[in-house]
Scaffold this motif. Structure first.
Motif, PDB file in Angstrom:
ATOM      1  N   GLY A   1       0.703  -8.438  -7.200  1.00 27.36           N
ATOM      2  CA  GLY A   1      -0.277  -8.023  -6.200  1.00 27.36           C
ATOM      3  C   GLY A   1       0.288  -7.667  -4.840  1.00 27.36           C
ATOM      4  N   VAL A   2       1.601  -7.611  -4.704  1.00 26.08           N
ATOM      5  CA  VAL A   2       2.209  -7.235  -3.424  1.00 26.08           C
ATOM      6  C   VAL A   2       2.142  -5.714  -3.272  1.00 26.08           C
ATOM      7  CG1 VAL A   2       4.317  -7.251  -2.019  1.00 26.08           C
ATOM      8  CG2 VAL A   2       3.736  -9.238  -3.418  1.00 26.08           C
TER       9      VAL A   2
ATOM     10  N   SER B   1      12.025   4.864   4.318  1.00 27.93           N
ATOM     11  CA  SER B   1      11.786   3.469   4.688  1.00 27.93           C
ATOM     12  C   SER B   1      10.744   2.909   3.738  1.00 27.93           C
ATOM     13  CB  SER B   1      11.284   3.345   6.131  1.00 27.93           C
ATOM     14  OG  SER B   1      12.293   3.626   7.065  1.00 27.93           O
ATOM     15  N   VAL B   2      10.791   1.596   3.545  1.00 27.38           N
ATOM     16  CA  VAL B   2       9.809   0.906   2.713  1.00 27.38           C
ATOM     17  C   VAL B   2       9.369  -0.340   3.455  1.00 27.38           C
ATOM     18  CG1 VAL B   2       9.454  -0.378   0.555  1.00 27.38           C
ATOM     19  CG2 VAL B   2      10.732   1.756   0.528  1.00 27.38           C
ATOM     20  N   ARG B   3       8.085  -0.611   3.361  1.00 23.13           N
ATOM     21  CA  ARG B   3       7.567  -1.870   3.887  1.00 23.13           C
ATOM     22  C   ARG B   3       6.622  -2.461   2.862  1.00 23.13           C
ATOM     23  NH1 ARG B   3       3.277  -0.673   8.680  1.00 23.13           N
ATOM     24  NH2 ARG B   3       1.809   0.545   7.459  1.00 23.13           N
ATOM     25  N   LYS B   4       6.397  -3.773   2.992  1.00 25.57           N
ATOM     26  CA  LYS B   4       5.471  -4.448   2.079  1.00 25.57           C
ATOM     27  C   LYS B   4       4.503  -5.289   2.881  1.00 25.57           C
ATOM     28  CE  LYS B   4       8.202  -8.567   1.090  1.00 25.57           C
ATOM     29  NZ  LYS B   4       8.766  -9.400   0.037  1.00 25.57           N
ATOM     30  N   LEU B   5       3.369  -5.538   2.273  1.00 22.60           N
ATOM     31  CA  LEU B   5       2.350  -6.348   2.913  1.00 22.60           C
ATOM     32  C   LEU B   5       2.658  -7.811   2.621  1.00 22.60           C
ATOM     33  CD1 LEU B   5      -0.211  -6.146   4.609  1.00 22.60           C
ATOM     34  CD2 LEU B   5      -1.516  -6.147   2.494  1.00 22.60           C
ATOM     35  N   ASP B   6       2.978  -8.550   3.671  1.00 22.54           N
ATOM     36  CA  ASP B   6       3.312  -9.961   3.564  1.00 22.54           C
ATOM     37  C   ASP B   6       2.180 -10.752   4.205  1.00 22.54           C
ATOM     38  OD1 ASP B   6       4.604 -12.358   3.220  1.00 22.54           O
ATOM     39  OD2 ASP B   6       6.191 -11.973   4.673  1.00 22.54           O
ATOM     40  N   GLY B   7       1.247 -11.232   3.377  1.00 25.82           N
ATOM     41  CA  GLY B   7       0.036 -11.855   3.916  1.00 25.82           C
ATOM     42  C   GLY B   7      -0.847 -10.776   4.508  1.00 25.82           C
ATOM     43  N   ASP B   8      -0.982 -10.766   5.837  1.00 27.50           N
ATOM     44  CA  ASP B   8      -1.753  -9.708   6.489  1.00 27.50           C
ATOM     45  C   ASP B   8      -0.888  -8.874   7.424  1.00 27.50           C
ATOM     46  OD1 ASP B   8      -1.373 -11.585   8.447  1.00 27.50           O
ATOM     47  OD2 ASP B   8      -3.407 -11.505   9.232  1.00 27.50           O
TER      48      ASP B   8
ATOM     49  N   SER C   1       5.406  10.129   7.525  1.00 24.18           N
ATOM     50  CA  SER C   1       4.851  11.253   6.771  1.00 24.18           C
ATOM     51  C   SER C   1       5.138  11.014   5.291  1.00 24.18           C
ATOM     52  CB  SER C   1       5.424  12.585   7.241  1.00 24.18           C
ATOM     53  OG  SER C   1       6.807  12.646   7.006  1.00 24.18           O
ATOM     54  N   PHE C   2       4.391  11.668   4.438  1.00 27.30           N
ATOM     55  CA  PHE C   2       4.546  11.586   2.979  1.00 27.30           C
ATOM     56  C   PHE C   2       4.601  10.146   2.496  1.00 27.30           C
ATOM     57  CE2 PHE C   2       5.985  15.833   3.966  1.00 27.30           C
ATOM     58  CZ  PHE C   2       5.350  16.578   2.999  1.00 27.30           C
ATOM     59  N   SER C   3       3.581   9.394   2.806  1.00 30.13           N
ATOM     60  CA  SER C   3       3.490   7.994   2.406  1.00 30.13           C
ATOM     61  C   SER C   3       3.038   7.863   0.955  1.00 30.13           C
ATOM     62  CB  SER C   3       2.493   7.294   3.333  1.00 30.13           C
ATOM     63  OG  SER C   3       2.274   5.983   2.935  1.00 30.13           O
ATOM     64  N   HIS C   4       3.554   6.844   0.273  1.00 30.07           N
ATOM     65  CA  HIS C   4       3.154   6.562  -1.098  1.00 30.07           C
ATOM     66  C   HIS C   4       3.131   5.050  -1.273  1.00 30.07           C
ATOM     67  CE1 HIS C   4       3.748   6.581  -5.622  1.00 30.07           C
ATOM     68  NE2 HIS C   4       2.701   7.348  -5.447  1.00 30.07           N
ATOM     69  N   ILE C   5       2.127   4.513  -2.004  1.00 29.40           N
ATOM     70  CA  ILE C   5       2.062   3.071  -2.196  1.00 29.40           C
ATOM     71  C   ILE C   5       2.129   2.705  -3.669  1.00 29.40           C
ATOM     72  CG2 ILE C   5       0.749   2.665  -0.082  1.00 29.40           C
ATOM     73  CD1 ILE C   5      -1.716   2.192  -1.823  1.00 29.40           C
ATOM     74  N   ALA C   6       2.564   1.456  -3.914  1.00 31.02           N
ATOM     75  CA  ALA C   6       2.589   0.881  -5.260  1.00 31.02           C
ATOM     76  C   ALA C   6       2.260  -0.591  -5.116  1.00 31.02           C
ATOM     77  CB  ALA C   6       3.962   1.059  -5.896  1.00 31.02           C
TER      78      ALA C   6
END
Length: 166
Positions: A62-63, A78-85, A52-57
């Motif tokens: 470009g990550v 929690s935080v996650r990042k896009l690593d490739g796909d 819930s309450f997601s936010h992106i940067a």
């Protein structure tokens, strides 16, 4: 003005309105932007179901990073990042010292270090900022630094000197 003339004017106005409505629909259909998912479609994963309450940067390289309140980890940050796909967690899921009280923001500095700003449940919903550094999430300044309960959270980083502003 005769009544027939008023009815005729209403008919003309209805036709003009109908024509404008059709033109609006066509222009919206032709010029609207399409939205695309970031990375693989994981909308049915446990992470998304418990979010819930997601936010992106997006970092300067470009990550894409996503901060969220993680229901699967006690409503902590929690935080996650896009690593490739594929999405990967940044640090330990549910890293915040306590529950997050309803809002979370993320920004990334010029060195690709993410900062997360959230309402800290242990601190009377005052604002707490944490930075991911040396493979760990570290509180910046002190936990619950805001005067009173934090609302309408905003976070910005001056990329020329990596100074965060809350």
């Amino acid at each position: 003005m005769p009544i027939d003339n008023i009815y005729e004017q209403i008919k003309i106005m209805k036709k003009k309105f109908s024509l404008l409505s059709i033109l609006f629909f066509i222009s919206t259909a032709l010029f609207s932007q399409q939205w695309y998912p970031v990375g693989a479609n994981d909308s049915d994963s446990d992470v998304i179901e418990g979010t819930s309450f997601s936010h992106i940067a997006i970092s300067s390289t470009g990550v894409v990073y996503q901060a969220f309140i993680d229901k699967n980890n006690g409503n902590k940050a929690s935080v996650r990042k896009l690593d490739g796909d594929k999405w990967t967690h940044v640090g330990t899921p549910g890293f915040s010292p306590s529950t997050v009280g309803g809002d979370i923001k993320i920004m990334v500095d010029s060195q690709a270090a993410p900062y997360v700003y959230f309402r800290d449940g242990n601190q009377g919903n005052r604002g707490t900022v944490m930075k991911f550094t040396n493979n760990a999430w570290v509180v910046q300044y002190w936990a619950g630094f805001s005067d009173g309960s934090a609302a309408d959270l905003n976070l910005a980083i001056n990329l020329s000197n990596n100074t965060p502003y809350y």
